[in-house]
Design a protein around this motif. Structure first.
Motif, PDB file in Angstrom:
ATOM      1  N   UNK A  41      23.108 -24.963 -26.902  1.00  0.00           N
ATOM      2  CA  UNK A  41      24.283 -25.465 -26.297  1.00  0.00           C
ATOM      3  C   UNK A  41      24.830 -24.652 -24.931  1.00  0.00           C
ATOM      4  N   UNK A  42      24.041 -23.553 -24.819  1.00  0.00           N
ATOM      5  CA  UNK A  42      24.533 -22.467 -23.683  1.00  0.00           C
ATOM      6  C   UNK A  42      26.045 -22.119 -23.582  1.00  0.00           C
ATOM      7  N   UNK A  43      26.338 -21.788 -24.841  1.00  0.00           N
ATOM      8  CA  UNK A  43      28.009 -21.358 -25.153  1.00  0.00           C
ATOM      9  C   UNK A  43      27.894 -19.769 -24.617  1.00  0.00           C
ATOM     10  N   UNK A  44      28.969 -19.381 -24.264  1.00  0.00           N
ATOM     11  CA  UNK A  44      29.111 -17.971 -23.892  1.00  0.00           C
ATOM     12  C   UNK A  44      28.687 -17.016 -25.008  1.00  0.00           C
ATOM     13  N   UNK A  45      28.643 -17.226 -26.122  1.00  0.00           N
ATOM     14  CA  UNK A  45      28.309 -16.363 -27.178  1.00  0.00           C
ATOM     15  C   UNK A  45      26.939 -16.445 -27.292  1.00  0.00           C
ATOM     16  N   UNK A  46      26.283 -17.811 -27.116  1.00  0.00           N
ATOM     17  CA  UNK A  46      24.752 -18.007 -27.130  1.00  0.00           C
ATOM     18  C   UNK A  46      24.018 -17.595 -25.956  1.00  0.00           C
ATOM     19  N   UNK A  47      24.799 -17.578 -24.740  1.00  0.00           N
ATOM     20  CA  UNK A  47      24.131 -16.564 -23.816  1.00  0.00           C
ATOM     21  C   UNK A  47      24.028 -15.110 -23.742  1.00  0.00           C
ATOM     22  N   UNK A  48      25.271 -14.689 -24.443  1.00  0.00           N
ATOM     23  CA  UNK A  48      25.213 -13.323 -24.663  1.00  0.00           C
ATOM     24  C   UNK A  48      24.330 -12.885 -25.661  1.00  0.00           C
ATOM     25  N   UNK A  49      24.016 -13.763 -26.844  1.00  0.00           N
ATOM     26  CA  UNK A  49      23.188 -13.300 -27.971  1.00  0.00           C
ATOM     27  C   UNK A  49      21.578 -13.510 -27.105  1.00  0.00           C
ATOM     28  N   UNK A  50      21.460 -14.241 -26.484  1.00  0.00           N
ATOM     29  CA  UNK A  50      20.129 -14.550 -25.852  1.00  0.00           C
ATOM     30  C   UNK A  50      19.702 -13.402 -24.720  1.00  0.00           C
ATOM     31  N   UNK A  51      20.845 -12.796 -24.263  1.00  0.00           N
ATOM     32  CA  UNK A  51      20.540 -11.789 -23.267  1.00  0.00           C
ATOM     33  C   UNK A  51      19.947 -10.622 -24.065  1.00  0.00           C
ATOM     34  N   UNK A  53      18.517 -10.645 -27.046  1.00  0.00           N
ATOM     35  CA  UNK A  53      17.212 -11.023 -27.704  1.00  0.00           C
ATOM     36  C   UNK A  53      15.992 -11.007 -26.743  1.00  0.00           C
ATOM     37  N   UNK A  54      16.481 -11.596 -25.470  1.00  0.00           N
ATOM     38  CA  UNK A  54      15.286 -11.576 -24.336  1.00  0.00           C
ATOM     39  C   UNK A  54      14.929 -10.246 -24.007  1.00  0.00           C
ATOM     40  N   UNK A  55      15.643  -9.059 -24.089  1.00  0.00           N
ATOM     41  CA  UNK A  55      15.434  -7.729 -24.016  1.00  0.00           C
ATOM     42  C   UNK A  55      15.208  -7.071 -25.009  1.00  0.00           C
ATOM     43  N   UNK A  56      14.750  -7.568 -26.100  1.00  0.00           N
ATOM     44  CA  UNK A  56      13.931  -7.235 -27.355  1.00  0.00           C
ATOM     45  C   UNK A  56      15.052  -6.289 -28.144  1.00  0.00           C
ATOM     46  N   UNK A  57      16.309  -6.733 -27.978  1.00  0.00           N
ATOM     47  CA  UNK A  57      17.303  -5.737 -28.660  1.00  0.00           C
ATOM     48  C   UNK A  57      17.821  -6.805 -29.961  1.00  0.00           C
ATOM     49  N   UNK A  58      18.530  -5.718 -30.837  1.00  0.00           N
ATOM     50  CA  UNK A  58      19.132  -6.608 -31.991  1.00  0.00           C
ATOM     51  C   UNK A  58      20.605  -7.163 -31.242  1.00  0.00           C
ATOM     52  N   UNK A  59      20.870  -8.354 -31.726  1.00  0.00           N
ATOM     53  CA  UNK A  59      22.163  -8.849 -31.490  1.00  0.00           C
ATOM     54  C   UNK A  59      23.406  -8.110 -32.210  1.00  0.00           C
ATOM     55  N   UNK A  60      24.161  -7.554 -31.311  1.00  0.00           N
ATOM     56  CA  UNK A  60      25.399  -6.808 -31.780  1.00  0.00           C
ATOM     57  C   UNK A  60      26.062  -7.398 -32.886  1.00  0.00           C
ATOM     58  N   UNK A  61      26.603  -6.822 -33.968  1.00  0.00           N
ATOM     59  CA  UNK A  61      27.488  -7.334 -35.159  1.00  0.00           C
ATOM     60  C   UNK A  61      28.601  -8.216 -34.542  1.00  0.00           C
ATOM     61  N   UNK A  62      29.483  -7.746 -33.538  1.00  0.00           N
ATOM     62  CA  UNK A  62      30.467  -8.294 -32.890  1.00  0.00           C
ATOM     63  C   UNK A  62      30.258  -9.678 -32.411  1.00  0.00           C
TER      64      UNK A  62
END
Length: 220
Positions: A41-51, A53-62
Protein backbone atom coordinates in the motif's frame (compact mmCIF):
# COMPACT_ATOMS: atom_id res chain seq x y z
CA UNK A 1 -7.06 -11.52 25.37
CA UNK A 2 -3.72 -10.02 24.38
CA UNK A 3 -1.31 -12.80 23.51
CA UNK A 4 2.21 -13.10 22.13
CA UNK A 5 3.01 -16.34 20.29
CA UNK A 6 6.61 -17.56 20.50
CA UNK A 7 8.38 -20.60 19.11
CA UNK A 8 11.24 -21.69 16.85
CA UNK A 9 10.89 -21.86 13.07
CA UNK A 10 8.92 -24.96 12.17
CA UNK A 11 6.84 -24.90 15.37
CA UNK A 12 3.67 -24.17 13.40
CA UNK A 13 3.17 -20.64 14.73
CA UNK A 14 1.34 -19.36 11.66
CA UNK A 15 -1.07 -22.29 11.60
CA UNK A 16 -1.73 -22.17 15.34
CA UNK A 17 -2.07 -18.38 15.30
CA UNK A 18 -4.86 -18.58 12.72
CA UNK A 19 -6.77 -21.25 14.66
CA UNK A 20 -6.31 -19.60 18.05
CA UNK A 21 -7.28 -16.15 16.80
CA UNK A 22 -10.47 -17.60 15.32
CA UNK A 23 -11.31 -19.51 18.52
CA UNK A 24 -10.65 -16.46 20.68
CA UNK A 25 -12.33 -13.99 18.29
CA UNK A 26 -9.29 -11.70 18.15
CA UNK A 27 -7.20 -10.56 15.16
CA UNK A 28 -4.06 -12.44 14.21
CA UNK A 29 -1.33 -9.82 13.78
CA UNK A 30 1.61 -11.26 11.84
CA UNK A 31 4.83 -9.32 11.27
CA UNK A 32 5.09 -10.78 7.78
CA UNK A 33 1.56 -9.62 6.92
CA UNK A 34 2.29 -6.16 8.35
CA UNK A 35 5.34 -5.74 6.14
CA UNK A 36 3.55 -6.99 3.04
CA UNK A 37 0.52 -4.76 3.65
CA UNK A 38 2.56 -1.63 4.33
CA UNK A 39 4.83 -2.20 1.34
CA UNK A 40 2.00 -3.08 -1.08
CA UNK A 41 0.00 0.00 0.00
CA UNK A 42 3.11 2.21 -0.16
CA UNK A 43 2.60 3.63 3.32
CA UNK A 44 5.35 5.82 4.73
CA UNK A 45 6.44 2.94 6.98
CA UNK A 46 6.26 0.56 4.03
CA UNK A 47 8.46 2.80 1.88
CA UNK A 48 10.93 3.13 4.74
CA UNK A 49 11.05 -0.64 5.32
CA UNK A 50 11.45 -1.30 1.59
CA UNK A 51 14.39 1.10 1.37
CA UNK A 52 16.27 -0.95 3.95
CA UNK A 53 15.27 -4.27 2.37
CA UNK A 54 16.25 -3.14 -1.15
CA UNK A 55 19.66 -2.17 0.21
CA UNK A 56 20.04 -5.64 1.72
CA UNK A 57 19.85 -4.33 5.28
CA UNK A 58 17.76 -5.42 8.25
CA UNK A 59 14.73 -3.26 8.95
CA UNK A 60 15.42 -1.37 12.21
CA UNK A 61 13.40 -2.25 15.30
CA UNK A 62 11.77 1.17 15.41
CA UNK A 63 10.15 0.65 12.00
CA UNK A 64 8.80 -2.79 12.97
CA UNK A 65 7.58 -1.38 16.29
CA UNK A 66 5.81 1.51 14.55
CA UNK A 67 4.03 -0.89 12.17
CA UNK A 68 2.92 -3.09 15.08
CA UNK A 69 1.71 -0.06 17.06
CA UNK A 70 -0.33 1.21 14.12
CA UNK A 71 -1.96 -2.20 13.65
CA UNK A 72 -2.74 -2.69 17.34
CA UNK A 73 -4.50 0.68 17.39
CA UNK A 74 -7.03 -0.43 14.75
CA UNK A 75 -10.65 -0.84 15.97
CA UNK A 76 -10.72 -4.64 15.54
CA UNK A 77 -7.84 -4.98 18.04
CA UNK A 78 -9.53 -3.05 20.85
CA UNK A 79 -10.70 -6.26 22.52
CA UNK A 80 -7.38 -8.07 22.14
CA UNK A 81 -5.00 -9.55 19.60
CA UNK A 82 -2.58 -12.38 18.95
CA UNK A 83 0.92 -11.27 17.96
CA UNK A 84 2.90 -13.62 15.71
CA UNK A 85 6.50 -12.64 14.92
CA UNK A 86 6.52 -9.62 17.21
CA UNK A 87 8.28 -8.99 19.50
CA UNK A 88 11.33 -10.68 17.99
CA UNK A 89 13.85 -9.57 20.60
CA UNK A 90 13.98 -8.11 24.11
CA UNK A 91 14.17 -4.51 22.86
CA UNK A 92 10.92 -5.02 20.94
CA UNK A 93 9.36 -6.71 24.00
CA UNK A 94 10.26 -3.69 26.13
CA UNK A 95 8.78 -1.38 23.49
CA UNK A 96 5.58 -3.45 23.43
CA UNK A 97 5.28 -3.19 27.22
CA UNK A 98 5.65 0.59 27.00
CA UNK A 99 3.01 0.80 24.24
CA UNK A 100 0.50 -1.24 26.21
CA UNK A 101 1.17 0.53 29.50
CA UNK A 102 0.69 3.94 27.87
CA UNK A 103 -2.77 2.76 26.81
CA UNK A 104 -3.60 1.28 30.20
CA UNK A 105 -3.33 -2.28 28.85
CA UNK A 106 -1.17 -5.34 29.45
CA UNK A 107 -0.45 -8.75 27.97
CA UNK A 108 -2.49 -11.69 29.24
CA UNK A 109 -0.15 -14.48 28.15
CA UNK A 110 2.92 -15.42 26.13
CA UNK A 111 2.30 -18.80 24.50
CA UNK A 112 5.55 -20.69 23.96
CA UNK A 113 5.30 -23.51 21.39
CA UNK A 114 7.97 -26.05 22.30
CA UNK A 115 9.45 -28.36 19.67
CA UNK A 116 12.69 -30.42 19.88
CA UNK A 117 15.37 -29.07 17.56
CA UNK A 118 15.71 -32.33 15.60
CA UNK A 119 11.96 -32.22 14.91
CA UNK A 120 12.23 -28.64 13.66
CA UNK A 121 14.94 -29.71 11.20
CA UNK A 122 12.88 -32.75 10.14
CA UNK A 123 9.76 -30.65 9.56
CA UNK A 124 11.40 -27.92 7.51
CA UNK A 125 14.15 -29.80 5.68
CA UNK A 126 11.67 -32.48 4.60
CA UNK A 127 9.36 -30.04 2.80
CA UNK A 128 9.05 -30.26 -0.96
CA UNK A 129 7.25 -27.60 -3.01
CA UNK A 130 5.68 -27.94 -6.46
CA UNK A 131 7.38 -25.73 -9.07
CA UNK A 132 4.02 -25.20 -10.80
CA UNK A 133 2.06 -24.19 -7.70
CA UNK A 134 3.69 -23.32 -4.36
CA UNK A 135 0.40 -24.15 -2.60
CA UNK A 136 1.08 -27.83 -3.35
CA UNK A 137 3.35 -28.84 -0.47
CA UNK A 138 4.55 -32.35 0.35
CA UNK A 139 6.88 -33.82 2.94
CA UNK A 140 9.38 -36.66 2.85
CA UNK A 141 8.10 -38.01 6.18
CA UNK A 142 4.61 -36.67 6.84
CA UNK A 143 3.05 -36.31 3.38
CA UNK A 144 4.95 -38.26 0.76
CA UNK A 145 3.88 -37.90 -2.87
CA UNK A 146 2.73 -41.05 -4.66
CA UNK A 147 5.77 -40.76 -6.93
CA UNK A 148 9.06 -39.36 -5.65
CA UNK A 149 9.72 -35.84 -6.90
CA UNK A 150 6.33 -35.50 -8.62
CA UNK A 151 3.35 -33.45 -7.43
CA UNK A 152 0.19 -35.52 -6.89
CA UNK A 153 -1.98 -32.54 -7.87
CA UNK A 154 -0.54 -31.45 -11.21
CA UNK A 155 2.46 -33.62 -12.02
CA UNK A 156 4.88 -30.74 -11.51
CA UNK A 157 8.42 -31.19 -10.23
CA UNK A 158 8.84 -31.11 -6.44
CA UNK A 159 11.89 -29.26 -5.11
CA UNK A 160 13.43 -28.13 -1.83
CA UNK A 161 13.63 -24.38 -1.33
CA UNK A 162 17.09 -23.01 -0.54
CA UNK A 163 15.92 -21.72 2.85
CA UNK A 164 14.57 -25.18 3.73
CA UNK A 165 17.97 -26.90 3.54
CA UNK A 166 19.24 -28.41 6.79
CA UNK A 167 22.19 -26.00 7.00
CA UNK A 168 19.91 -23.00 6.56
CA UNK A 169 17.40 -24.33 9.09
CA UNK A 170 20.13 -24.78 11.69
CA UNK A 171 21.34 -21.21 11.05
CA UNK A 172 17.77 -19.95 11.50
CA UNK A 173 17.60 -21.84 14.78
CA UNK A 174 20.84 -20.19 15.93
CA UNK A 175 19.30 -16.78 15.21
CA UNK A 176 16.17 -17.78 17.12
CA UNK A 177 18.17 -18.97 20.14
CA UNK A 178 20.28 -15.81 20.14
CA UNK A 179 17.71 -13.12 19.36
CA UNK A 180 14.19 -14.33 20.12
CA UNK A 181 14.44 -17.01 22.80
CA UNK A 182 15.63 -14.48 25.43
CA UNK A 183 12.17 -12.88 25.40
CA UNK A 184 10.84 -16.06 27.04
CA UNK A 185 12.95 -15.36 30.14
CA UNK A 186 11.95 -11.71 29.93
CA UNK A 187 8.27 -12.66 30.08
CA UNK A 188 8.81 -15.42 32.63
CA UNK A 189 9.91 -12.69 35.02
CA UNK A 190 6.41 -11.25 34.54
CA UNK A 191 4.77 -14.66 35.06
CA UNK A 192 3.22 -14.54 31.58
CA UNK A 193 4.72 -17.59 29.86
CA UNK A 194 2.54 -20.61 29.10
CA UNK A 195 4.58 -23.42 27.50
CA UNK A 196 3.00 -26.28 25.54
CA UNK A 197 4.28 -29.05 23.30
CA UNK A 198 3.71 -28.31 19.61
CA UNK A 199 4.03 -32.00 18.68
CA UNK A 200 1.02 -33.86 17.32
CA UNK A 201 -1.89 -33.04 15.03
CA UNK A 202 -2.77 -29.39 14.44
CA UNK A 203 -6.12 -29.65 16.25
CA UNK A 204 -4.47 -31.40 19.21
CA UNK A 205 -1.95 -28.59 19.59
CA UNK A 206 -4.71 -25.98 19.29
CA UNK A 207 -6.75 -27.64 22.03
CA UNK A 208 -3.66 -27.95 24.19
CA UNK A 209 -3.02 -24.24 23.74
CA UNK A 210 -6.62 -23.26 24.50
CA UNK A 211 -6.59 -25.37 27.67
CA UNK A 212 -3.25 -23.90 28.79
CA UNK A 213 -4.41 -20.33 28.15
CA UNK A 214 -7.57 -20.97 30.15
CA UNK A 215 -5.57 -22.40 33.06
CA UNK A 216 -3.24 -19.42 32.93
CA UNK A 217 -6.20 -17.03 32.88
CA UNK A 218 -7.79 -18.84 35.85
CA UNK A 219 -4.62 -18.29 37.91
CA UNK A 220 -4.95 -14.52 37.63
Amino acid sequence: MRIVLVGPPGAGKGTQAAYLAKNLSIPHISTGDLFRANISHSTELGKLAKSYMDAGNLVPDEVTIAMAKDRMEQPDAEGGFLLDGFPRNVSQAEALDEMLQSGGMKLDAVLDLEVPEDEVVRRIAGRRICRNDSAHVFHETYKRPKQDGVCDECGGELYQRDDDSEDTVRKRLEVYHTQTEPIIDYYKAQDLVVTISALGKVEEVTQRAMDALKRGDDRK
